[in-house]
Design an enzyme around this catalytic site. Structure first.
Site, mmCIF file in Angstrom:
data_model
loop_
_atom_site.group_PDB
_atom_site.id
_atom_site.type_symbol
_atom_site.label_atom_id
_atom_site.label_comp_id
_atom_site.label_asym_id
_atom_site.label_seq_id
_atom_site.Cartn_x
_atom_site.Cartn_y
_atom_site.Cartn_z
ATOM 1 N N LYS A 18 -14.975 7.679 -3.937
ATOM 2 C CA LYS A 18 -16.270 7.927 -3.288
ATOM 3 C C LYS A 18 -16.795 9.309 -3.643
ATOM 4 O O LYS A 18 -17.991 9.489 -3.930
ATOM 5 C CB LYS A 18 -16.122 7.789 -1.773
ATOM 6 C CG LYS A 18 -15.754 6.401 -1.305
ATOM 7 C CD LYS A 18 -15.220 6.414 0.123
ATOM 8 C CE LYS A 18 -14.513 5.113 0.450
ATOM 9 N NZ LYS A 18 -13.622 5.218 1.605
ATOM 10 N N HIS A 40 0.800 -1.223 0.000
ATOM 11 C CA HIS A 40 0.000 0.000 0.000
ATOM 12 C C HIS A 40 0.834 1.275 0.000
ATOM 13 O O HIS A 40 0.267 2.364 0.097
ATOM 14 C CB HIS A 40 -0.916 0.039 1.231
ATOM 15 C CG HIS A 40 -2.106 -0.869 1.137
ATOM 16 N ND1 HIS A 40 -3.246 -0.545 0.429
ATOM 17 C CD2 HIS A 40 -2.330 -2.099 1.657
ATOM 18 C CE1 HIS A 40 -4.115 -1.529 0.533
ATOM 19 N NE2 HIS A 40 -3.589 -2.485 1.266
ATOM 20 N N THR A 44 -9.056 5.799 -1.947
ATOM 21 C CA THR A 44 -10.424 5.384 -2.243
ATOM 22 C C THR A 44 -11.399 6.527 -1.972
ATOM 23 O O THR A 44 -12.512 6.521 -2.502
ATOM 24 C CB THR A 44 -10.840 4.148 -1.408
ATOM 25 O OG1 THR A 44 -10.645 4.416 -0.021
ATOM 26 C CG2 THR A 44 -10.041 2.927 -1.817
ATOM 27 N N LYS A 50 0.229 13.859 1.881
ATOM 28 C CA LYS A 50 -1.143 14.130 1.453
ATOM 29 C C LYS A 50 -1.383 15.632 1.270
ATOM 30 O O LYS A 50 -2.392 16.045 0.716
ATOM 31 C CB LYS A 50 -2.143 13.521 2.433
ATOM 32 C CG LYS A 50 -2.074 11.987 2.456
ATOM 33 C CD LYS A 50 -3.058 11.381 3.423
ATOM 34 C CE LYS A 50 -2.946 9.872 3.493
ATOM 35 N NZ LYS A 50 -3.457 9.166 2.298
ATOM 36 N N LYS A 70 -8.841 12.953 5.115
ATOM 37 C CA LYS A 70 -7.933 11.812 5.087
ATOM 38 C C LYS A 70 -6.939 11.946 6.227
ATOM 39 O O LYS A 70 -6.879 12.984 6.891
ATOM 40 C CB LYS A 70 -7.199 11.696 3.748
ATOM 41 C CG LYS A 70 -6.539 12.976 3.264
ATOM 42 C CD LYS A 70 -6.027 12.822 1.837
ATOM 43 C CE LYS A 70 -7.125 12.841 0.812
ATOM 44 N NZ LYS A 70 -7.206 11.665 -0.047
ATOM 45 N N ARG A 71 -6.165 10.899 6.452
ATOM 46 C CA ARG A 71 -5.139 10.928 7.481
ATOM 47 C C ARG A 71 -4.223 12.135 7.256
ATOM 48 O O ARG A 71 -3.873 12.462 6.124
ATOM 49 C CB ARG A 71 -4.347 9.620 7.400
ATOM 50 C CG ARG A 71 -3.284 9.415 8.414
ATOM 51 C CD ARG A 71 -2.871 7.930 8.409
ATOM 52 N NE ARG A 71 -2.618 7.427 7.076
ATOM 53 C CZ ARG A 71 -1.411 7.440 6.492
ATOM 54 N NH1 ARG A 71 -0.369 7.952 7.111
ATOM 55 N NH2 ARG A 71 -1.259 6.925 5.278
#
Length: 814
Positions: free
Chosen positions: A664, A362, A660, A558, A552-553
């Site tokens: 969504k 991942h 993901t 990110k 998100k985390r």
């Protein structure tokens, strides 16, 4: 005594009672309340148990058929299962949602409030766990004989609260009121050993003499697929001491010593991801990983012997999927079991293991490819270290045969022969698995080029791709009922388990009436989100503004930092040109930072500080709002995602494996602003370049800048926006005059910037202003949103699971 089959048939008679009567029966006999005294939580439990009854019938039938047909079993090992609330999902999949709503409302209750009296299961933190949950749903929907294995965490990762803008961690309490979905299996108990030493007999037989032993106790949750025809199991392990408390010490008054072993054992299933910045934390985390992996392997072997007499062909009848490196210890553990418990030779045990295990990678981040100090590993698992050395020896001979140089082999062995400080779990998982898969096309190719380059050279057919997907049941049908009703009205309900049917919506993309209905649904979802925000954090937002969301985390790659810096730049421009026709925006952030990840916590603090200034500036008003929503979880996502106009997927290219959340959001009609990273690449291919907003460097350009250590100052000197922002952060403009609060962020921006915020910033700014222009053209925006929904069908987790079943597990689907 009646035969078991007859008893089961008699039990089925209960299911012929009306659904409402089932709920009332459980309210009285399971919850112990009558209708006049029951509170929402009581009704929630009764409702859960009523639908659980109906799941159990399919569950028993599914299990019986799997054994009778000797169907190949798939075991999915994951540290996380971010399943969210189960009640609505179960009611939906079994077709009882409307019946339940009618009954509950007839009792004078609010159906939404009853559903939401259930707490989210604290079994995960981010995309890894949510993917596992989607896969469990899709394995049941597609008829895969699947079983999930994980840990029954008592407190999850943590409950995130905010104190003066800083993240504060508190224990989750999701099990305090019980879990209506689980079945405790007291008869399913396995011993898990740690420490000690290995003794070798004269004939060369090794025997592990552990110094510590705990027990793993099973708790099962049924996971029903669409229409409930197939029901799989999520089995979670809870730890307990192997021996009863020391009564002698207790009677002597040494109460803490008497309970010492109990406390040590129970810590194994207390918390998801204990902080590993201390030696104690690292030891606990390694013990956790071995705990659930060893219990799961013992369990699946026990189940295997129900149908077969020999483990020789284990891989023909069993496929084990390792979700990231956390269960990579399965490689030496399965070999150890085969050698020590069943008298296989190492060579044969290694061969069987490599035909049984499969590994999903991942991440390309080196720090996320777990490695353990060799001394710690030997202290906890001495027999496994012996076996890893045997694996490395066998692997060395294999590598020599294919022509690899000695120095190359050393770099890809589990333990580097000349730098024996670390046990590298990514290498172990790769070497010990039959197949290794990436989770997006880009990520898979980068695996071959970077972290597993030499291993790929040696095993050119081992790495394959299985792009992630999401379940349409939870992520449209349940969380966005307005949209799902519209879609079903137009194309029928087959899209629910065949998401590519959504392509039929393309013909309505330019239909003005359809556009209006579609955008009216979006407007209703935005109003619901606005009410949610006001109730949760007391901030009022304008639903007519663009809702721009990044959930998100919290992690540097990110790039929540780039997003909040762009918000500061937008605020500055609005202040400088207050009369310009600015597109109003609500920028929403949510996510948790790891407790020991200080810079991520400072980024959260910066978001909170900017929000404090911007949201209270009367000159700005509703033109711009900045929000950090604490304690992000699945239930919050189910409100945020349908209400989003813009989805932020802005990770540094080459670092996000897939994502993901991006899927969504797009499925629910939010347009994506993002880099060509992870699954964004494939999303662009399916959506078309005109229906997604792509900016920034590609992965090769990022790698080139990192390789030559390009200085951020080269870019900053040409960007007045960045210079102004940096000046504000340095002066304490957003921090009440505290000039040192953002010192680490500023040092990162100006001197290091490994994740390339600075060079991508101006392109990100320009893309956001282009997005403003498009949003102000309602028909064009509506067309793009509709096409996002229509073209996202390929990104169903049902498609992903069928790919795993065909290419990796070699098992049939329906």
């Amino acid at each position: 005594m009646k035969p078991v089959q007859h008893e089961f048939e008699d039990a089925k008679d209960l299911l012929h009672e009306s659904f409402g009567n089932s709920v009332l029966r459980h309210l009285i006999y399971s919850v112990g309340k009558d209708t006049s005294h029951a509170v929402e939580r009581d009704w929630c439990v009764a409702l859960s148990m009523a639908i659980r009854d109906r799941m159990v019938e399919g569950w028993i039938d599914t299990t019986r058929q799997i054994y009778e047909k000797k169907q190949k079993r798939v075991y999915y090992l994951s540290m996380e299962f971010m399943i969210g609330r189960m009640l609505e999902d179960s009611l939906t999949n079994l077709g009882h949602l409307q019946e339940a709503r009618t009954f509950i409302e007839a009792q004078g209750l609010n159906f939404h409030d009853v559903l939401h009296a259930e707490q989210d299961a604290a079994l995960g933190n981010g995309g890894l766990g949510r993917l596992a949950a989607c896969f469990m749903d899709s394995m049941s929907t597609t008829g895969v004989a699947g079983m999930g294995y994980g840990i029954r965490y008592q407190h999850g990762i943590f409950r995130q609260n905010m104190e003066n803008g800083w993240q504060m961690e508190e224990p989750e309490d999701w099990l305090v009121q019980g879990n209506a979905w689980e079945f405790r299996r007291p008869e399913v108990v396995y011993d898990i050993n740690y420490g000690g030493f290995v003794e070798t007999s004269d004939d060369g037989k090794a025997e592990w003499k552990p110094s510590e032993r705990v027990q793993a106790i099973a708790f099962d949750m049924p996971i029903a697929g669409w229409k409930g025809a197939h029901v799989n199991t999520l089995r979670l392990w809870s730890a307990r001491q192997a021996d009863l408390m020391n009564l002698k010490k207790f009677n002597e008054g040494d109460f803490m010593a008497s309970a010492h072993q109990q406390i040590l054992a129970e810590t194994l299933s207390k918390v998801l991801y204990p902080g590993d910045h201390t030696p104690e934390g690292r030891e606990l985390r390694l013990k956790q990983e071995y705990f659930f992996t060893a219990a799961s392997l013992q369990d699946l072997i026990r189940r295997f012997f129900t149908n077969y007499d020999s483990l020789d062909n284990l891989g023909d009848h069993v496929a084990v999927q390792l979700n990231d490196t956390h269960p990579a210890i399965a490689v030496p553990e399965l070999i150890r079991t085969l050698m020590d418990d069943y008298d296989y030779s190492f060579e044969r045990a290694f061969e069987i293991t490599r035909k049984t295990l499969h590994y999903t990678n991942h991440t390309l981040l080196p720090e996320a490819l777990e490695k353990w100090p060799k001394g710690l590993f030997e202290h906890i698992l001495p027999r496994h270290l012996q076996i890893i050395n045997m694996i490395d020896g066998a692997f060395y001979q294999e590598a020599l045969k294919v022509g690899l140089e000695h120095n190359v082999i050393a770099n890809i062995q589990v333990i580097h022969p000349h730098q024996q400080d670390w046990v590298r779990m990514g290498n172990l998982a790769f070497i010990g698995s039959r197949k290794v898969n990436g989770v997006s096309a880009l990520h898979t190719e980068l695996m071959k080029q970077t972290v597993f380059h030499d291993l790929h050279t040696m095993f050119p057919d081992k790495i394959i791709n299985q792009t992630n997907g999401v379940t349409p049941r939870r992520w449209v049908l349940e969380c966005n009922p307005g949209l799902s009703d519209l879609v079903t009205e137009k194309i029928g309900e087959d899209w629910i388990d065949d998401l590519e049917q959504l392509k039929k919506l393309e013909e309505f993309a330019e239909d003005a009436k359809f556009q209006k209905r579609y955008m009216d649904i979006k407007s209703d979802n935005k109003k619901r989100l606005a009410e949610f925000l006001e109730a949760r954090i007391g901030i009022t937002v304008n639903p007519d503004a663009m809702f721009d969301i990044q959930i998100k985390r919290i992690h540097e790659y990110k790039r929540q930092l780039m997003n909040i810096l762009e918000a500061v730049a937008l605020y500055n421009e609005m202040k400088a040109n207050p009369s310009a026709p600015w597109q109003p925006r609500v920028k929403i952030f949510a996510g948790k930072a790891a407790p020991s990840y200080f810079l991520a916590k400072v980024i959260i603090k910066l978001i909170s500080d900017v929000a404090e200034v911007v949201n209270n500036d009367p000159e700005i008003g509703d033109k711009l709002k900045v929000i950090f929503l604490p304690n992000y979880n699945v239930s919050a996502a189910e409100v945020l995602i349908p209400g989003a106009d813009l989805s932020e997927q802005i990770s540094t290219a080459g670092f996000e494996a897939s994502g993901t959340g991006n899927m969504k959001f797009a499925l629910n009609g939010a347009l994506t602003v993002g880099t060509l990273d992870g699954a964004n690449v494939e999303m662009q291919e399916h959506l078309g370049e005109d229906n997604i907003f792509i900016f920034g460097m590609k992965a090769d350009a990022v790698a080139e800048r990192q390789h030559r250590r390009a200085r951020p100052s080269e870019v900053i000197k040409d960007s007045q926006r960045l210079q102004q922002i940096i000046g504000q952060l340095e002066s304490g403009f957003f921090s009440d005059g505290d000039t040192g609060r953002y010192r680490d962020i500023l040092d990162n921006i100006k001197n290091h910037d490994y994740f390339q915020v600075v060079p991508d910033f101006e392109d990100y700014w320009a893309t956001q202003r282009h997005i403003d222009e498009v949003y102000q053209k309602p028909s064009e925006w509506a067309k793009m949103a509709i096409l996002n929904t229509a073209r996202m069908g390929w990104f169903s987790s049902d498609r992903t699971i069928r790919g795993y079943a065909k290419d990796i597990w070699k098992t049939p689907t329906i």
